[in-house]
Design a protein around this motif. Structure first.
Motif: not given
Length: 133
Positions: A27-55
């Protein structure tokens, strides 16, 4: 060093992050590479973009397997949910396994660390080429 890997649901490689130094929680590595922010933006974009991940990424997306409660058992609904999530993640896990077949990534990189991002970029591009053919 750790990498973050993104893939489409059909198993095609989407992107590979630059390496993250040291031992980091995913989770921290995701934040360090900048992908966490992209995931947050994708979630705000609507239900068309789904991010499936492990725990490990439960902080960033709701589409993760449900953990067993401490001292308890999973309900049948939780087991069904986990089975569905695992089925969706299977092609993505195969994509990660394909990347690990590259010897330079699987045996540990022993070259100059300053060159590692270029090596990862090259392997990623070769994998994109392999998918296109």
């Amino acid at each position: 060093m750790g990498l973050q890997v993104a893939a489409f649901r059909d198993g095609r490689l989407a992107d590979v992050s630059s390496p993250v130094r040291g031992s980091r929680h995913d989770s921290r590595a995701l934040e360090e590479v900048g992908w966490a922010e992209q995931i947050t933006q994708a979630r705000r974009a609507g239900p068309l973009i789904a991010v499936i991940a492990d725990t490990a990424y439960i902080k960033h997306t709701r589409l993760t397997p449900r953990k067993k409660p401490r001292g308890g058992h999973r309900t049948s609904q939780d087991k069904q949910w986990n089975h569905r999530i695992s089925s969706m993640r299977a092609p993505i896990e195969r994509t990660i396994a394909l990347l690990k077949q590259w010897r330079i990534l699987s045996t540990g990189y022993r070259g100059r660390l300053t060159e590692l991002p270029s090596v990862i970029h090259m392997v990623t591009n070769l994998e994109f080429y392999r998918q296109a053919t």
